[in-house]
Motif scaffolding. Sequence first.
Motif, PDB file in Angstrom:
ATOM      1  N   SER A  14      60.033  52.364  -0.702  1.00 39.38           N
ATOM      2  CA  SER A  14      59.820  52.997  -1.993  1.00 39.38           C
ATOM      3  C   SER A  14      60.810  54.138  -2.165  1.00 39.38           C
ATOM      4  O   SER A  14      61.168  54.816  -1.205  1.00 39.38           O
ATOM      5  CB  SER A  14      58.386  53.534  -2.073  1.00 39.38           C
ATOM      6  OG  SER A  14      58.209  54.260  -3.258  1.00 39.38           O
ATOM      7  N   ALA A  15      61.254  54.375  -3.399  1.00 38.14           N
ATOM      8  CA  ALA A  15      62.177  55.468  -3.671  1.00 38.14           C
ATOM      9  C   ALA A  15      61.490  56.813  -3.462  1.00 38.14           C
ATOM     10  O   ALA A  15      62.110  57.778  -3.055  1.00 38.14           O
ATOM     11  CB  ALA A  15      62.704  55.359  -5.098  1.00 38.14           C
ATOM     12  N   ASP A  16      60.192  56.872  -3.723  1.00 37.43           N
ATOM     13  CA  ASP A  16      59.418  58.098  -3.556  1.00 37.43           C
ATOM     14  C   ASP A  16      58.664  58.018  -2.234  1.00 37.43           C
ATOM     15  O   ASP A  16      57.858  57.118  -2.026  1.00 37.43           O
ATOM     16  CB  ASP A  16      58.446  58.255  -4.724  1.00 37.43           C
ATOM     17  CG  ASP A  16      57.683  59.566  -4.680  1.00 37.43           C
ATOM     18  OD1 ASP A  16      57.965  60.396  -3.793  1.00 37.43           O
ATOM     19  OD2 ASP A  16      56.799  59.749  -5.543  1.00 37.43           O
ATOM     20  N   MET A  23      54.782  57.816  -2.242  1.00 39.20           N
ATOM     21  CA  MET A  23      54.120  56.666  -2.826  1.00 39.20           C
ATOM     22  C   MET A  23      53.952  55.576  -1.771  1.00 39.20           C
ATOM     23  O   MET A  23      54.875  55.266  -1.026  1.00 39.20           O
ATOM     24  CB  MET A  23      54.936  56.128  -4.005  1.00 39.20           C
ATOM     25  CG  MET A  23      54.233  55.001  -4.724  1.00 39.20           C
ATOM     26  SD  MET A  23      55.007  54.538  -6.280  1.00 39.20           S
ATOM     27  CE  MET A  23      56.579  53.945  -5.758  1.00 39.20           C
ATOM     28  N   ASP A  24      52.763  55.010  -1.721  1.00 38.53           N
ATOM     29  CA  ASP A  24      52.464  53.918  -0.805  1.00 38.53           C
ATOM     30  C   ASP A  24      52.572  52.613  -1.583  1.00 38.53           C
ATOM     31  O   ASP A  24      51.725  52.319  -2.432  1.00 38.53           O
ATOM     32  CB  ASP A  24      51.051  54.083  -0.231  1.00 38.53           C
ATOM     33  CG  ASP A  24      50.667  52.972   0.712  1.00 38.53           C
ATOM     34  OD1 ASP A  24      51.566  52.412   1.359  1.00 38.53           O
ATOM     35  OD2 ASP A  24      49.466  52.659   0.806  1.00 38.53           O
ATOM     36  N   ALA A  25      53.615  51.840  -1.309  1.00 36.42           N
ATOM     37  CA  ALA A  25      53.829  50.581  -2.014  1.00 36.42           C
ATOM     38  C   ALA A  25      53.731  49.430  -1.031  1.00 36.42           C
ATOM     39  O   ALA A  25      54.173  49.543   0.115  1.00 36.42           O
ATOM     40  CB  ALA A  25      55.194  50.584  -2.688  1.00 36.42           C
ATOM     41  N   ALA A  26      53.138  48.331  -1.479  1.00 30.36           N
ATOM     42  CA  ALA A  26      52.976  47.174  -0.603  1.00 30.36           C
ATOM     43  C   ALA A  26      52.840  45.914  -1.437  1.00 30.36           C
ATOM     44  O   ALA A  26      52.564  45.964  -2.631  1.00 30.36           O
ATOM     45  CB  ALA A  26      51.739  47.355   0.276  1.00 30.36           C
ATOM     46  N   VAL A  27      53.053  44.782  -0.790  1.00 26.02           N
ATOM     47  CA  VAL A  27      52.820  43.478  -1.402  1.00 26.02           C
ATOM     48  C   VAL A  27      51.783  42.761  -0.547  1.00 26.02           C
ATOM     49  O   VAL A  27      51.712  42.971   0.659  1.00 26.02           O
ATOM     50  CB  VAL A  27      54.111  42.626  -1.496  1.00 26.02           C
ATOM     51  CG1 VAL A  27      55.085  43.231  -2.472  1.00 26.02           C
ATOM     52  CG2 VAL A  27      54.754  42.458  -0.150  1.00 26.02           C
TER      53      VAL A  27
END
Length: 177
Positions: free
Chosen positions: A90-92, A95-99
């Motif tokens: 993630s760029a941030d 932030m917690d991003a997932a698929v």
Amino acid sequence: MRKVVNRVLGVVVALALIAASVVVLVEVVAAAAGAAPVLVDWSGALDWARRTRWDDTALKAAGLLLAVVGLGLLVFELWPSRVRRLPVESADSNMDAAVTRRGVAQDLTAATGEVEGVTPGRVKVGRNQIRVLATARDAGPEQPGLREEVAETAGTHLDRLRLTRRPRLSVTVDRRS
């Protein structure tokens, strides 16, 4: 599965606490009014507790049973759950991003269908490995690099997802005659 068990146990514990609270409330009101025990014979339980020693076999068995059940619940809760999502870059950093694993499997199934002469099969996404199974249509000696082409297409799709830790990719293409 764990959510269902937690919810059922939560409901059971809540109902038990409500029932115990009602019993205590009724008995306290009855004792304040000077009446005999209403729901539970407290005097009999008190007499039993006064007669029973701490080293009694029944108390040891009950304590052991409660300890085993408690330890089992603790192990069940602390056991690591199955990873259902894979983290992505993630760029941030906050932030917690997932698929989801299911989403990755659907994406790779579609990617396998993009390869000419291949019928998409099953895609299994694990924590450390992704297995792609496909079937070659009209496979013959003129299509020697089909597995590599499927692996390259699936790898490109995986690269686009930008997973923080990319699982190992395993591709199998069955040849149908």
